[in-house]
Design an enzyme around this catalytic site. Structure first.
Site, PDB file in Angstrom:
ATOM      1  N   CYS A   1       0.869  -1.148  -0.038  1.00 19.55           N
ATOM      2  CA  CYS A   1      -0.007  -0.032   0.025  1.00 19.55           C
ATOM      3  C   CYS A   1       0.862   1.288  -0.123  1.00 19.55           C
ATOM      4  O   CYS A   1       0.923   2.005  -1.067  1.00 19.55           O
ATOM      5  CB  CYS A   1      -0.931   0.066   1.177  1.00 19.55           C
ATOM      6  SG  CYS A   1      -2.001  -1.431   1.345  1.00 19.55           S
TER       7      CYS A   1
ATOM      8  N   ASP B   1      -3.973  -0.121  -5.814  1.00 14.42           N
ATOM      9  CA  ASP B   1      -2.750   0.143  -5.193  1.00 14.42           C
ATOM     10  C   ASP B   1      -1.603  -1.151  -5.526  1.00 14.42           C
ATOM     11  O   ASP B   1      -0.586  -0.927  -5.408  1.00 14.42           O
ATOM     12  CB  ASP B   1      -2.721   0.515  -4.019  1.00 14.42           C
ATOM     13  CG  ASP B   1      -3.149  -0.132  -2.935  1.00 14.42           C
ATOM     14  OD1 ASP B   1      -3.757  -1.223  -3.291  1.00 14.42           O
ATOM     15  OD2 ASP B   1      -3.111   0.173  -1.608  1.00 14.42           O
TER      16      ASP B   1
END
Ligand SMILES: *[C@@H]1O[C@H](CO)[C@@H](O)[C@H](O)[C@H]1NC(C)=O
Ligand SMILES: *[C@@H]1O[C@H](CO)[C@@H](O)[C@H](O)[C@H]1NC(C)=O
Ligand SMILES: *[C@@H]1O[C@H](CO)[C@@H](O)[C@H](O)[C@H]1NC(C)=O
Ligand SMILES: *[C@@H]1O[C@H](CO)[C@@H](O)[C@H](O)[C@H]1NC(C)=O
Ligand SMILES: *[C@@H]1O[C@H](CO)[C@@H](O)[C@H](O)[C@H]1NC(C)=O
Ligand SMILES: *[C@@H]1O[C@H](CO)[C@@H](O)[C@H](O)[C@H]1NC(C)=O
Ligand SMILES: *[C@@H]1O[C@H](CO)[C@@H](O)[C@H](O)[C@H]1NC(C)=O
Ligand SMILES: *[C@@H]1O[C@H](CO)[C@@H](O)[C@H](O)[C@H]1NC(C)=O
Ligand SMILES: *[C@@H]1O[C@H](CO)[C@@H](O)[C@H](O)[C@H]1NC(C)=O
Ligand SMILES: *[C@@H]1O[C@H](CO)[C@@H](O)[C@H](O)[C@H]1NC(C)=O
Ligand SMILES: *[C@@H]1O[C@H](CO)[C@@H](O)[C@H](O)[C@H]1NC(C)=O
Length: 502
Positions: free
Chosen positions: A75, A277
């Site tokens: 992330c 992501d």
């Protein structure tokens, strides 16, 4: 401010724009941009399947990039790459903790003022709006991938309402940029009540790398037990189904957003980007669930774009990466990319369908493995340095899962070359033309000359910055080996967390 003063201020602002964002400032109506960023949504294992409305409203109205990647499948490093347009070795966010520069003071000081949303606002006069998950909350995921107690399904409505409300109260005089960053389909996969019964018969795909032992792979993959336990399989099937359920709410959000843009007469003047992501795996090479690996399922993401000048129903096979989003959006706003330090390239020529565009044939993947200096209490046998371990002591990450790869994709080559910063200095090479599921590591059999070239190219990319990140790859006619580019600014550094220090 008096109306006259406001008019003067607006005039000054416009004059500044003509200098800073000249191309777009000349347009009568500068385009708006919406970026939808999901969390942990794969594309290789059917992650887009539940999004029927998104497919109709974005993909079929625009372009689908079939080879879109992230340089780092985690992330915070990935989001930092989106915001800065840079590879991790240039934005220095190496993991999800403050010590790894995730939201750190130095990130805030050195990188954040030059992120593309900041430039859109300060240089191009865009109104910018953000909703959802930014760069926080990380590191709290526990070993089973079961996170903290969620804000719950009502968050979806709150998120939708906030984004939709923004379209009501925004000014009509300046274009806007909106970033909507959904927590779905990240754990804990809490579906909206109306979707809790959806996909009852769906389970994770049993593709050819599902539940097999990665016997020629690096240490972390070799430690996984094959076959997986029934409880792991049950867990990952359940996760897979619940991830799809949460994506139905994302689909609803996209529909509401597109309708609202249409209602306000903004749809035809708005680019909408949809991406994630990082990817995700469910049982590949017997790892239950997570990301963080170098394989396609973790580094490949969905990327759909619609907007002015983009023809409907297109697919594009060019090798693109999330470091390209910042340059693309700034290009749309008319900002001169030569004024940035970004490593990525503008996708605008591809979006417009320009003929004869010169494009990249490779990009860099770099990841610094996470691991705790101390034994995982549930798996003392695995020694210090691992993390995200399942009850049967299969771990999803370790400090020595630190690697860098060159991913090459051109008309005749589809290769991945990776080096590990571990005790074995392990190398993995895949020929994806012959082996799309990356089952056979050909490091020991591939032509030595190719291996050497890939090794040099990797060192060049690990040291690249800005334009040097966009130089021709090993198999391009213009490739030039330049040793000066090799050791200047070396990429992801492993923490010296070696056997001796443990
Ligand atoms: C895109 O393709 C789909 C499926 O072939 C078709 O139903 C749709 O009408 C097309 N959309 C446009 C805008 O051409
Ligand atoms: C964090 O960022 C700062 C400033 O860019 C850099 O000096 C430092 O080395 C980074 N930390 C890590 C762990 O990479
Ligand atoms: C806004 O949120 C409320 C609940 O908080 C919900 O009932 C309503 O449907 C939402 N409106 C939209 C447009 O999403
Ligand atoms: C699940 O059920 C639906 C509707 O009954 C069906 O269309 C679909 O093919 C089934 N999927 C699987 C994976 O069995
Ligand atoms: C695990 O599942 C398989 C297939 O469903 C079954 O044959 C086996 O008995 C199960 N093992 C245990 C220990 O429950
Ligand atoms: C940016 O730099 C490139 C290469 O030096 C040059 O060809 C291009 O014209 C420049 N663009 C602008 C807008 O100045
Ligand atoms: C395509 O681009 C190449 C290199 O930039 C150039 O040499 C060639 O003339 C171009 N071809 C056409 C048809 O424009
Ligand atoms: C994150 O990176 C920093 C800097 O390299 C390191 O000190 C820290 O231990 C890492 N965190 C984890 C969980 O690996
Ligand atoms: C990687 O780290 C683990 C955990 O400390 C250790 O057991 C293993 O031997 C290491 N492997 C390599 C190749 O460095
Ligand atoms: C990759 O596989 C293809 C198809 O089998 C083959 O033609 C090609 O030579 C292979 N490339 C390398 C570098 O092994
Ligand atoms: C790991 O912990 C040991 C003992 O607590 C300590 O001596 C060592 O410096 C630590 N290593 C790292 C890289 O933090």
């Amino acid at each position: 401010m008096s109306p006259a003063a406001m008019a003067v201020a607006r005039g000054l602002a416009l004059a500044a724009l003509l200098v800073l964002c000249p191309a777009a400032a000349r347009q009568a109506r500068r385009p708006n941009v919406v970026l939808i960023l999901t969390d942990d949504q794969d594309v290789c294992l059917g992650g887009m399947t539940p999004l029927k409305k998104t497919n109709a409203l974005i993909a079929q109205m625009g372009i689908t990039f079939l080879n879109a990647y992230v340089p780092s499948a985690l992330c915070c490093p990935s989001r930092a790459s989106i915001l800065t347009g840079k590879y991790p070795h240039n934005h220095h966010v190496v993991n999800n903790t403050l010590e790894g520069n995730c939201s750190s003071k130095s990130w805030q000081k050195i990188q954040e003022p030059y992120t593309f949303p900041a430039l859109l606002k300060t240089m191009c006069g865009y109104q910018t709006f953000f909703a959802g998950k930014y760069l926080n909350e990380y590191g709290a995921e526990d070993a089973g991938g079961v996170g903290h107690v969620p804000p719950g399904w009502s968050f979806w409505y709150a998120l939708a309402n906030m984004s939709l409300d923004f379209l009501e109260y925004k000014s009509n005089f300046e274009p806007f940029f909106m970033m909507i960053s959904t927590p779905a389909p990240h754990s804990p996969w809490t579906a909206a009540p109306q979707y809790k019964k959806s996909f009852q018969n769906v389970s994770a795909p049993r593709n050819s790398n599902f539940n097999i032992h990665g016997k020629n792979k690096h240490w972390l993959i070799r430690q996984a037990k094959t076959p997986m336990t029934n409880s792991s399989i049950q867990f990952l099937d359940d996760a897979y189904r619940r991830r799809w359920q949460t994506l139905l709410s994302v689909d609803d959000l996209i529909e509401k957003l597109v309708k609202k843009l249409e209602f306000h007469g903004e749809l035809d003047n708005t680019y909408i980007f949809y991406t994630s992501d990082n990817g995700f795996h469910t049982g590949q090479f017997s790892l239950p669930i997570d990301k963080r690996q170098l394989y396609e399922f973790d580094i490949k993401v969905p990327l759909l774009v619609r907007g002015p000048g983009i023809k409907p129903n297109q697919t594009n096979k060019m090798l693109v990466a999330n470091i390209d989003l910042g340059p693309t959006i700034l290009d749309i706003a008319g900002y001169d990319l030569n004024k940035t330090q970004m490593d990525g390239m503008s996708l605008l020529p591809l979006l417009r369908g320009d003929k004869n565009v010169t494009w990249r044939s490779d990009f860099l993947v770099e990841y610094q493995g996470e691991g705790y200096n101390g034994s995982d209490p549930t798996c003392p046998g695995l020694g210090p340095g691992v993390t995200h371990c399942f009850p049967d002591c299969v771990c999803e990450d370790s400090y020595n899962n630190t690697y860098a790869c060159v991913r090459t994709l051109s008309t005749s080559w589809d290769l991945q070359y990776c080096e590990f910063d571990d005790r074995e200095v392990f190398v993995e090479v895949y020929n994806l033309t012959a082996d799309p599921h990356q089952i056979n590591n050909i490091a020991k059999t591939i032509d030595q000359e190719i291996l050497e070239k890939m090794n040099y190219r990797l060192m060049m990319l690990q040291s690249c910055s800005g334009a040097t990140c966009r130089t021709p790859g090993v198999f391009d006619p213009g490739y030039r080996f330049d040793p000066r580019l090799m050791f200047s600014n070396h990429g992801v550094q492993a923490r010296r967390f070696s056997a001796q220090s443990l």
